[in-house]
Design an enzyme around this catalytic site. Structure first.
Site, mmCIF file in Angstrom:
data_model
loop_
_atom_site.group_PDB
_atom_site.id
_atom_site.type_symbol
_atom_site.label_atom_id
_atom_site.label_comp_id
_atom_site.label_asym_id
_atom_site.label_seq_id
_atom_site.Cartn_x
_atom_site.Cartn_y
_atom_site.Cartn_z
ATOM 1 N N LYS A 107 0.818 -1.214 0.000
ATOM 2 C CA LYS A 107 0.000 0.000 0.000
ATOM 3 C C LYS A 107 0.853 1.267 0.000
ATOM 4 C CE LYS A 107 -4.189 -1.959 2.032
ATOM 5 N NZ LYS A 107 -3.731 -3.356 2.300
HETATM 6 C C1 LIG Z 1 -4.434 -4.455 1.681
HETATM 7 C C2 LIG Z 1 -3.713 -5.767 1.661
HETATM 8 C C3 LIG Z 1 -4.100 -6.841 0.812
HETATM 9 C C4 LIG Z 1 -5.340 -6.777 -0.053
HETATM 10 O O1 LIG Z 1 -5.189 -5.895 -1.141
HETATM 11 P P1 LIG Z 1 -6.483 -5.399 -1.938
HETATM 12 O O2 LIG Z 1 -5.984 -4.349 -2.861
HETATM 13 O O3 LIG Z 1 -7.441 -4.868 -0.918
HETATM 14 O O4 LIG Z 1 -7.035 -6.578 -2.653
HETATM 15 C C5 LIG Z 1 -3.325 -7.981 0.795
HETATM 16 N N1 LIG Z 1 -2.242 -8.104 1.590
HETATM 17 C C6 LIG Z 1 -1.842 -7.120 2.423
HETATM 18 C C7 LIG Z 1 -0.644 -7.329 3.279
HETATM 19 C C8 LIG Z 1 -2.553 -5.913 2.498
HETATM 20 O O5 LIG Z 1 -2.158 -4.951 3.336
#
Ligand SMILES: *Cc1c(COP(=O)(O)O)cnc(C)c1O
Length: 446
Positions: A107
């Site tokens: 993210k």
């Molecule tokens: C947010 C997150 C996900 C999921 O990603 P999406 O874009 O919501 O599908 C998977 N793994 C981790 C570690 C995350 O922080």
């Protein structure tokens, strides 16, 4: 470029409005009116190009109409001050490590890009005489707050308020947004995550508060957060081609929760990124998996799992995927489902299967998976056909889930320096009740 709403009841927006507002007036998600194909020459040259330059080319296709190219280049280079390397785990299975940013999860890429794009638009507004601090409100159950706080840290003209439920986020997560200081204020709410989210929603709807200060959200559905995630998919494909793999054999597997990450990969594909097919790997929250099997979308309350960042019962980007493959509603639901299943397959794993995958991978290869990446690894292990080459996203560093990983693998995962540094910082937060009047009174003094 104009952005329309997936609900079709809101006026089209320019990029600036789509970024500042996040969600359209009709509560739909913004979609770009056009998806520019990348030139053949770029796709041919990719394997020889650096990550940042690949990303700049992809960014130009999305944002080049709305951001001058010099600024866009700075924005992309400044976002990508870390690599997203492709690591061979075994045979034809590779890991796309997305955890080398400040908070050790994927993210970071979207959050950093969004912060810089917002800053760019504020800068332009300042030039025209309007000079107001932009306040970002974000409710978090852990990971989003840390990515957003670190992405926006030190970005001029923006102040971030992170609301989190007292005692409900892990100590590692908490220190990633409570120790930063500067333009980041952590607010510890005496309640649960839903209370934090309710406070944020009420704040956006409160007339007086919105007259007092400019408020915006850094939600994961924001186009400036989700589209930049396409950067690392192009780079990963380029690296695999450079290693001698053929694009027509490449399978991309994404552990998914709200489906923002995979959605960016699918936009990349629509822009011409050469990939054979995709796999969306779910934990026990199998809503998308069931949609692929039945054509029916049936949201459910989320279930708690080991891979908790994927505990989503009503994935917010589902509407975007449908809109993309139905060509904004031109195709029937059956035709759309047919198109989606010919490109994407699913997988769903319970906690025991996640543990098994982590143990098997560690024993066989020495590679340490986190519980999210483990879903991706296992899906490739089960679904990869002879001749194909698979790459899964390792969405977070295993040390972010240290207690679980140590317990499952019987090891002592090393904590990277960056993470250790957060844990040494002094925790600072403002206690808050879950009563909106208290939160509003606090903001009115700012
Ligand atoms: C947010 C997150 C996900 C999921 O990603 P999406 O874009 O919501 O599908 C998977 N793994 C981790 C570690 C995350 O922080």
């Amino acid at each position: 470029m104009k952005y329309y709403s997936t609900n079709g009841q809101a006026p089209v927006a320019d990029l600036r409005k789509a970024v500042v507002k996040g969600l359209a007036e009709d509560r739909g998600l913004y979609m770009p009116e056009e998806i520019h194909k990348l030139p053949k020459a770029f796709l041919n040259d990719m394997p020889q190009m650096r990550f940042q330059d690949i990303a700049f080319n992809v960014a130009s296709a999305f944002f080049g109409d709305d951001v001058d190219l010099d600024s866009l280049q700075d924005l992309v280079y400044d976002t990508l001050q870390f690599d997203c390397p492709v690591i061979r785990v075994k045979d034809n299975i590779y890991s796309l490590e997305l955890f080398h940013g400040p908070t050790l999860a994927f993210k970071d890429v979207g959050a950093r890009f969004m912060a810089r794009l917002l800053r760019y638009f504020i800068g332009k507004a300042e030039g025209s005489g309007a000079n107001r601090l932009v306040n970002v409100l974000v409710a978090t159950s852990g990971d989003t707050g840390s990515a957003v706080a670190n992405g926006f840290l030190g970005v001029e003209g923006i102040h971030v308020y992170v609301l989190y439920p007292k005692g409900k986020v892990s100590p590692i997560q908490e220190c990633q947004f409570t120790t930063l200081g500067k333009n980041i204020t952590a607010i510890e709410v005496d309640g649960v995550f839903d209370d934090c989210q309710a406070l944020v929603k009420s704040a956006f709807m409160d007339k007086e508060l919105n007259q007092h200060m400019m408020l915006t959200s850094a939600n994961s559905i924001n186009v400036a957060r989700f589209l930049p995630q396409a950067f690392y998919y192009f780079n990963a494909v380029a690296r695999l081609i450079a290693l001698g793999h053929k694009p027509e054999d490449i399978v991309v597997c994404v552990p998914s929760g709200n489906f923002g990450n995979i959605c960016a990969a699918l936009f990349g594909h629509a822009m011409g990124m050469p990939v054979k097919r995709f796999i969306a790997a779910n934990n026990a929250n199998d809503i998308f998996y069931n949609y692929l099997q039945t054509g029916k979308y049936e949201p459910k309350p989320s279930k708690q799992t080991l891979a908790n960042a994927m505990d989503v019962g009503d994935p917010s980007n589902f509407a975007r995927i449908i809109n993309l493959y139905s060509e904004n509603g031109r195709l029937t639901p059956e035709e759309t489902h047919q198109r989606i299943t010919s490109l994407i397959s699913g997988a769903t794993y319970n906690d025991e299967q996640i543990r098994e995958a982590m143990r098997q991978c560690y024993k066989e290869t020495g590679y340490i998976l986190d519980p999210h990446g483990a879903c991706g690894y296992r899906a490739l292990q089960e679904q990869l056909q002879p001749g194909e080459v698979g790459i899964f996203c390792e969405t977070a560093h295993p040390a972010k889930f240290k207690e679980k990983v140590d317990d499952i693998l019987g090891i002592d995962v090393e904590i990277p320096e960056r993470l250790a540094a957060f844990m040494k910082g002094e925790k600072q937060s403002i206690p808050m009740t879950k009563d909106f009047e208290d939160f509003k009174a606090f903001l009115m003094t700012r």
